[in-house]
Design an enzyme around this catalytic site. Structure first.
Site, mmCIF file in Angstrom:
data_model
loop_
_atom_site.group_PDB
_atom_site.id
_atom_site.type_symbol
_atom_site.label_atom_id
_atom_site.label_comp_id
_atom_site.label_asym_id
_atom_site.label_seq_id
_atom_site.Cartn_x
_atom_site.Cartn_y
_atom_site.Cartn_z
ATOM 1 N N THR A 1 -17.215 135.217 81.789
ATOM 2 C CA THR A 1 -18.438 134.639 82.679
ATOM 3 C C THR A 1 -18.271 133.036 83.061
ATOM 4 O O THR A 1 -18.061 132.327 82.051
ATOM 5 C CB THR A 1 -19.545 134.974 81.690
ATOM 6 N N VAL B 1 -19.254 129.553 84.035
ATOM 7 C CA VAL B 1 -20.327 128.877 83.777
ATOM 8 C C VAL B 1 -20.625 127.601 84.735
ATOM 9 O O VAL B 1 -19.410 127.386 85.444
ATOM 10 C CB VAL B 1 -19.915 127.747 82.452
ATOM 11 N N PHE C 1 -16.003 132.498 78.198
ATOM 12 C CA PHE C 1 -16.636 131.823 79.031
ATOM 13 C C PHE C 1 -15.918 130.670 79.910
ATOM 14 O O PHE C 1 -15.170 130.110 79.324
ATOM 15 C CB PHE C 1 -17.855 131.073 78.319
ATOM 16 N N LYS C 2 -15.789 130.905 81.161
ATOM 17 C CA LYS C 2 -14.842 130.200 82.141
ATOM 18 C C LYS C 2 -15.475 128.952 82.338
ATOM 19 O O LYS C 2 -16.681 128.795 83.035
ATOM 20 C CB LYS C 2 -14.963 130.969 83.358
ATOM 21 N N ILE C 3 -14.812 127.875 81.796
ATOM 22 C CA ILE C 3 -15.277 126.384 81.989
ATOM 23 C C ILE C 3 -14.441 125.758 82.850
ATOM 24 O O ILE C 3 -13.025 125.462 82.627
ATOM 25 C CB ILE C 3 -15.550 125.930 80.474
#
Length: 394
Positions: A154, A156, A190-192
């Protein structure tokens, strides 16, 4: 969009929902000549071949998937039959795509998010839009999690890229929403963005057992710092670095690769892979922005390769007879990593100062371009939600 990610390997996802690669502006230069080498050896110990081997034949796709997970770069399951998705990414660009396709099965996930009373009751419009945005991401992510056996990454909000605590808070908010719809954290990444602040957020989140997927990596210092932080997945964009090198100069890392006749993107993947494996880090490495089959061949052994469908189809259609003397061999391995030589400057414990000093023009420009693109998409989603909210049934 998908990749086979059997537990306990961290799943990772396609970059297909990001804006397509953009060339940075700059004066045109003669294109550098990269030495693309084909690597051949007798096939041995390759696994996970398809049933085509039973007939004595295998395709190039059979062979390469024995060394690396090949991730189909698709849009909203647009090629499910040929390349079934096994994991997925949910992002602002995906939300925009869903809203433009009213008949898609995911549209109801967005309508449900916009109908949520908890968001409706917020007084500030900015808070309300953030709430809608988060719920839409999670609702779509939940639907994807029920469709694929692997994990869902997902995005960010890129507008938080320079706010460590803001990133951590946002991930906690998203994680709670996923918990509410019974998607366990083991199914999530979680894609940062790989700013220093993003890498610090990854360190904090990974210490809580929350898996992170670091994106927009264009330099060794980003990859090494992310590995030191314990990031689950590190994504390097091979083709974007190549594009930058064709029209720019004065980046020490890129120039060093060019002087050796090497492709800067492929070189960065090799260097990052070697660092991770030589020094015992647990991160998985993903190569994205793949331009051709030769890129795939030169990266065999890296954990994940995001490949456009046309390249996957070409690999699938290319048959390797059993009596062929040579075939593709693994390019990256723990053994090759062990023999890779690093300078003392590259083996530092990265901090904010050393990180900033090591970021060359290519990494700075490409990271900035990526953040601007993601931020623009997020704004477009909010504007669109503002126009279609409330949905008809509210």
């Amino acid at each position: 969009m998908s990749v086979t990610l059997p537990s306990p390997l961290p799943s990772i996802l396609s970059s297909s929902y990001s804006v397509r690669d953009r060339k940075c502006f700059g004066p045109a230069k003669p294109s550098p000549v990269f030495k693309h080498q084909r690597f051949f050896s007798l096939i041995s110990a390759a696994t996970n071949f398809s049933s085509s081997l039973d007939t004595g034949f295998s395709t190039e796709l059979d062979v390469v998937t024995g060394y690396s997970e090949i991730v189909p770069d698709t849009v909203v399951f647009d090629d499910f039959e040929r390349f079934p998705p096994t994991a997925a990414t949910v992002s602002s660009s995906l939300l925009l795509g869903i809203c433009s396709l009213p008949d898609t099965k995911f549209r109801s996930a967005i309508d449900t998010a916009l109908a949520g009373s908890e968001c409706y009751n917020l007084e500030q419009s900015d808070d309300r839009m953030t709430c809608f945005f988060n719920k839409a991401l999670v609702n779509v992510g939940g639907d994807l999690a029920r469709l694929v056996p692997g994990r869902v990454s997902t995005e960010v909000d890129a507008r938080l890229a320079y706010d460590t605590q803001g990133i951590v808070r946002r991930v906690h908010e998203l994680l709670k929403l996923y918990h509410d719809i019974e998607v366990p954290r083991e199914r999530l990444l979680f894609k940062i963005p790989s700013t220093w602040q993003g890498i610090e957020a990854s360190r904090l989140l990974e210490s809580e057992g929350i898996q992170t997927h670091m994106t927009f990596v264009y330099s060794f210092c980003q990859a090494a710092a992310a590995a030191q932080a314990g990031a689950s997945v590190i994504q390097i964009f091979v083709g974007r670095l190549r594009d930058w090198a064709r029209n720019h100069s004065n980046d020490p890392e890129v120039e060093a690769a060019l002087k050796r006749g090497e492709d800067p993107g492929l070189t960065l993947v090799t260097k990052a892979y070697s660092y991770i494996h030589k020094y015992g880090h647990n991160s998985k490495l993903m190569a994205a922005a793949i331009r051709n089959k030769q890129d795939v061949f030169n990266l065999l052994g890296v954990d994940y390769i995001i490949s456009p469908l046309k390249i996957m189809q070409s690999l699938k259609e290319s048959v390797t007879p059993p009596d062929e003397k040579y075939s593709l061999m693994r390019r990256l391995s723990p053994q090759s990593a062990a023999s890779y030589n690093f300078s003392n400057e590259e083996l530092v414990k990265w901090d904010q100062y050393s990180f900033a000093s090591a970021m060359g023009p290519a990494a700075v420009e490409l990271l900035t371009a990526g953040l601007d693109s993601y931020a623009t998409q997020s704004k477009r989603v909010e504007e669109l939600f503002g126009k279609i909210w409330p949905p008809p049934n509210v």
